[in-house]
Structure formats: structure tokens, C-alpha cells
Motif scaffolding. Structure first.
Motif, PDB file in Angstrom:
ATOM      1  N   GLY A 269       0.762  -1.245   0.000  1.00 53.96           N
ATOM      2  CA  GLY A 269       0.000   0.000   0.000  1.00 53.96           C
ATOM      3  C   GLY A 269       0.785   1.283   0.000  1.00 53.96           C
ATOM      4  O   GLY A 269       0.233   2.358  -0.208  1.00 53.96           O
ATOM      5  N   ARG A 270       2.072   1.208   0.226  1.00 58.42           N
ATOM      6  CA  ARG A 270       2.858   2.435   0.408  1.00 58.42           C
ATOM      7  C   ARG A 270       2.744   3.393  -0.788  1.00 58.42           C
ATOM      8  O   ARG A 270       2.733   4.600  -0.619  1.00 58.42           O
ATOM      9  N   THR A 271       2.671   2.832  -2.007  1.00 58.93           N
ATOM     10  CA  THR A 271       2.625   3.713  -3.191  1.00 58.93           C
ATOM     11  C   THR A 271       1.197   3.970  -3.681  1.00 58.93           C
ATOM     12  O   THR A 271       0.999   4.559  -4.739  1.00 58.93           O
ATOM     13  N   GLY A 272       0.201   3.482  -2.914  1.00 56.67           N
ATOM     14  CA  GLY A 272      -1.192   3.699  -3.330  1.00 56.67           C
ATOM     15  C   GLY A 272      -1.795   2.508  -4.071  1.00 56.67           C
ATOM     16  O   GLY A 272      -2.970   2.530  -4.416  1.00 56.67           O
ATOM     17  N   ASN A 273      -0.983   1.495  -4.334  1.00 48.79           N
ATOM     18  CA  ASN A 273      -1.471   0.204  -4.817  1.00 48.79           C
ATOM     19  C   ASN A 273      -0.867  -0.850  -3.902  1.00 48.79           C
ATOM     20  O   ASN A 273       0.006  -0.543  -3.095  1.00 48.79           O
ATOM     21  N   TRP A 274      -1.316  -2.093  -4.052  1.00 47.61           N
ATOM     22  CA  TRP A 274      -0.759  -3.102  -3.145  1.00 47.61           C
ATOM     23  C   TRP A 274       0.750  -3.202  -3.305  1.00 47.61           C
ATOM     24  O   TRP A 274       1.472  -3.364  -2.346  1.00 47.61           O
ATOM     25  N   PHE A 275       1.225  -3.073  -4.558  1.00 46.73           N
ATOM     26  CA  PHE A 275       2.670  -3.185  -4.786  1.00 46.73           C
ATOM     27  C   PHE A 275       3.155  -2.041  -5.679  1.00 46.73           C
ATOM     28  O   PHE A 275       2.429  -1.586  -6.569  1.00 46.73           O
ATOM     29  N   GLY A 276       4.394  -1.620  -5.432  1.00 47.99           N
ATOM     30  CA  GLY A 276       4.993  -0.563  -6.244  1.00 47.99           C
ATOM     31  C   GLY A 276       5.122  -0.983  -7.700  1.00 47.99           C
ATOM     32  O   GLY A 276       5.090  -0.141  -8.604  1.00 47.99           O
TER      33      GLY A 276
END
Ligand code: PXG
Length: 467
Positions: A269-276
Motif C-alpha cells: 500500500g505504500r505507493t497507493g497500490n498493493w505493490f509498487g
């Protein structure tokens, strides 16, 4: 020795800490003089220290407490699992329910066909696993010369000998005969600092093409893999120009080398999706995960591996593993963390609401006279401090002097915002609210004002001469 508790006076705790505790990435004697800041409690996005100060944690611990502090559900999941089965290993033909459940869940969440997990207890261990995985993969395919792994300067992939060698931190390499053989580095796509007169798009292509040059130099038949963070984290939140990743993807495909996306920071979630990898639109063969997988409540990491790589690795015995690979308590906590992230739609909220809100406010910091550029993706961002915006100039003073002054001001204003050289970085818990974002930005602005005044007073607002 007297009984120590969170009520012990700070000075006593600091003295004992200095006497017996060796800290990571720390000048020990310097810390002993100053005394460590001692954190005693935390809730949501807020830390409490031993003097009772409430501090806004703009870094989510070390980029990991995605769900925020104080979630009872995770404590309860750990307690339940400890009572039922506190430990069993996953070696020698055994398994257990938490590892099975978590593996199936990760296969469901991960993009593409990354359907297999090899567990570790940290990102460093997982990247050590990756180094062995990709080399073993090519050996099993009768291409044993494919042993080189290419990485980037200023990348961070961990602190063990293997993962630290994969990383591109020269200060780390200087301590302990690193990098180990078989690892090569190319430049990072840091346009602000290294782009010179090129446009960001040109620079993105040029740095990506260094991968092709390096592959040709080493011989494509000798290269196993390329490893990179979708967005560099510890290197200073460096968001690559848009041209970068498509070109890297083209090159890895053209030469048939494996792509390892290190998602230790970008994942969950860090980039706004589950994975970068989804945010940057890349298709890796292996992803490294850790940190946000358990929101830091338990040490757990792993390698998410594609069907193809798993098929090859599974065709022989892979002589690798850790006592705590797939630790049941860590798996149970990670599962509960993923359940909460999903049920509470926390990643979607970052993507649609709080991420855009933070981005707008954070970009506003470029109005400050000390701030050159701002870069932000989801809930990870950085600003570059500069004495001269138009020239994108670094300071004449040693790198990190201005950053440290600014970080000290942030600390004094009860905001955890770190510095990497002269970049200031944030990575708050994903659950941060709009009003907490306002507080973060207000405190950042105030700290920038104070740092600017300090720099002027000390005669440090001078640009380094152009070379
Ligand atoms: N890969 C990446 C991309 C990381 O950011 C690791 C691997 C290693 O994970 P472990 O769990 O072994 O630490 C990391 C860790 C900092 C800082 O100061 C960043 C990390 C760790 C410690 C400090 O920004 N990242």
C-alpha cells in the motif's frame, strides 16, 4: 541492577542504553554523549517518549507501520498463535496452518503469476535468498555462467553481506569487504541531483540504458538478474522519470534476465497500490517483501516468486532456509494485518483520498525558499533542500549538513521527518488522516523556516561551485 520500566527516569534509561546497547547505523560515542530518545508507547500515528512528548511519526517507524500503532487485533492474533503453536519449522517435509494460509493470501494479492513464497524474517534475509534463487535458477537451466546480478548505486537492499552488496551504499561497502564478487552497479535515476542538462525523460532513458551497456560489458550469457526498488526509499525517495521503467523492462526482456523488484518499502500500500510494481507498471519475476507485510508488528519477510522461477527451483533441492522461515506467529500477525488492510480499504483510501491530499500539500512545500523539488508517490515523499532552486544546486557544505539541521528542527517540533543527505523524507502510516496530514505539513514548514534561519545564520546558504 534496579528494575527498569517505562517509568524509569530518562537519564537513567539513556545511561544504561549507552552502556550496553549498540545501535544500528549510529555513531555510538556520539549517541552516548547526546542520549537516545526513548519511545515508550504509540497509538495510530503518534509516538510517546519517556518525557511524555507526543510525536507525529512521519516515517511509520522505519517505513513499516503501515496499519498504524496500537492495533489490538494484531496483538490478539499473536497471543492466539503463541498459545496454539508458538513455533514449528517448515523444513523436512513439515508445514503449519499460518504459513499455508499466508502463502495462499500472498499469491492472491500479488500481481501476475507471483504465486509462491519463500519466507525470511527480514528484507535483508529475503534479498540474500533472492541472490541464491536467481543464481540457482540459471544453474538448474544449464546456464551456470549466469551469475552476475546488476543493481544500482544508492539502492538499499539490506545490511547483511549479501544484501548489503546488492545495495549501492558506498559507506556500507567500505566496511567489511563489500560488495562480494558477482555484483555490478549502475547509476540511479536521480534526475534532480545527477540529471545535468538533460530533461527528466532523456535522463530516465539514459540511466536505464546503462543497464544494457552493463549487460553487454559483462556478456548477456553471464548475467542472472537486475534488482531495483520500484521507487528508491532509503536512498531518499527517488521517483524515476516516466521513461525509466518501460526501458528497463524492455532491456530485461530482450536479454532474458530476471527482474527482482524490491518491494520491502513499496509493498502493501505504500505507493497507493498493493505493490509498487503495479504503480510503476513493471512485471517482475521475483518481489522482495517485508516491513508492511506485518506492519512491523512481527519480523517477517519473503520472496514472492513467479510460476516459472518456482518450477525450476522446485526441480531440485534448494539448500537454503532459516530457522524462522514462515514463523507461525509472524505469519498469523501478517495475515491479520493483511485482513485489516483489506477490510478497511486502507490501500484504496491512500490511492483515492489521503494520497492525493498529501501529495497536494506536500508539493506546496516547494514554495518554501529552501525547497527545490518535491517528489511523492502514495505515502512516500521527499523534498530536496537547496541554496539555489533554479540551478538545482547542492550546498557547498558537506552533504547532509543542511539535512541534519532540518531534521533536528523537525525532532524539536515533535515531527519525525528524516534526512537522507540533503533530502528530507516522509513515509507516514497509511492510516494518517487529513487533519494529521495538515499537522505534518505545518510542522514541516515551521521546521524548514527554522532550518533556513539556522543555515543563513551559519553562512551555509551557499551553492557548491559547478564542476
Ligand atoms: N530492501 C529495501 C528496499 C529496504 O528499504 C531492506 C531491503 C532490508 O530490510 P531489513 O528488514 O533487513 O531491514 C530495506 C530496509 C532507512 C532504513 O534509514 C531503511 C531500511 C532499513 C533500515 C533503515 O531508511 N530499509
Amino acid at each position: 541492577m534496579s528494575v527498569i520500566s517505562t517509568n524509569t527516569p530518562t537519564s537513567e534509561l539513556q545511561a544504561l542504553d549507552a552502556a550496553h546497547h549498540m545501535h544500528p547505523f549510529t555513531h555510538g560515542a556520539g549517541l552516548a554523549d547526546k542520549g537516545a530518545r526513548i519511545i515508550t508507547r504509540a497509538e495510530g500515528c503518534w509516538l510517546t517518549d519517556s518525557d511524555g512528548n507526543r510525536i507525529l511519526d512521519g516515517m511509520a517507524g522505519l517505513w513499516c507501520v503501515n496499519i498504524g500503532y496500537g492495533r489490538r487485533e494484531l496483538a490478539q492474533a499473536a497471543a492466539r498463535q503463541m498459545e496454539e503453536l508458538p513455533y514449528y519449522n517448515t523444513f523436512f517435509q513439515t508445514s503449519h496452518v499460518p504459513a499455508i494460509q499466508l502463502s495462499a493470501k500472498l499469491a492472491e494479492l500479488a500481481p501476475y503469476d507471483l504465486n509462491h513464497v519463500f519466507y525470511a524474517s527480514s528484507g535483508s534475509e529475503a534479498n540474500d535468498t533472492n541472490l541464491r534463487l536467481v543464481r540457482t535458477y540459471w544453474q538448474l537451466l544449464d546456464q551456470p555462467n549466469r551469475q552476475w546480478v546488476i543493481s544500482r548505486w544508492n539502492a538499499y537492499h539490506g545490511s547483511s553481506v549479501g544484501s548489503g552488496s546488492l545495495g549501492g551504499m558506498k559507506g556500507m561497502h567500505a566496511q567489511g569487504c563489500m560488495p562480494i564478487p558477482g555484483i555490478a552497479h549502475i547509476d540511479q535515476p536521480n534526475w534532480w541531483a545527477e540529471g545535468g542538462d538533460m530533461s527528466p525523460e532523456e535522463f530516465g532513458l539514459a540511466t536505464a540504458r546503462q543497464l544494457e551497456d552493463k549487460i553487454l560489458e559483462l556478456g548477456p550469457e553471464n548475467v542472472a538478474a537486475f534488482i531495483a526498488e520500484p521507487v528508491q526509499g532509503a536512498g531518499g525517495v527517488i521517483v524515476p522519470p516516466e521513461t525509466y521503467w518501460p526501458e528497463i523492462q524492455r532491456i530485461t526482456r530482450e536479454y532474458g534476465i530476471l527482474l527482482i523488484a524490491d518491494e520491502v518499502i513499496c509493498g502493501f500500500g505504500r505507493t497507493g497500490n498493493w505493490f509498487g510494481s503495479q504503480t510503476m507498471d513493471i512485471r517482475p519475476d521475483i518481489m522482495t517483501v517485508a516491513k508492511g507485510l506485518s506492519s512491523g508488528y512481527q519480523p517477517i519477510g519473503g520472496s514472492l516468486v513467479s510460476d516459472q522461477v518456482a518450477r525450476v527451483i522446485d526441480s531440485a533441492e534448494f539448500n537454503h532456509g532459516y530457522t524462522y522461515s514462515g514463523h507461525p506467529v509472524a505469519c498469523a500477525v501478517a495475515l491479520e494485518n493483511l485482513r485489516l488492510l483489506e477490510d478497511e480499504a486502507i490501500v484504496e483510501r491512500v490511492r483515492d483520498i489521503t494520497g492525493p491530499y498529501l501529495a497536494e500539500k506536500f508539493r506546496g512545500l516547494t514554495d518554501h525558499p529552501l525547497v527545490g523539488e518535491a517528489q511523492i508517490v502514495g505515502m512516500m515523499g521527499s523534498i530536496a533542500l537547496t541554496p539555489d532552486k533554479a540551478a538545482r544546486a547542492p550546498f557547498e557544505a558537506d552533504v547532509g549538513t543542511a539535512g541534519l539541521i532540518c531534521r533536528e528542527r523537525c525532532f524539536a517540533n515533535n515531527l519525525i521527518m528524516r534526512h537522507v543527505g540533503d533530502r528530507m523524507i516522509i513515509s507516514p502510516p497509511l492510516v494518517i488522516s487529513e487533519s494529521e496530514i495538515d499537522t505534518l505539513i505545518d510542522r514541516a514548514w515551521q521546521s524548514l523556516d527554522q532550518a533556513h534561519a539556522d543555515l543563513k545564520e551559519q553562512g551555509l546558504m551557499k551553492a557548491a561551485p559547478r564542476n
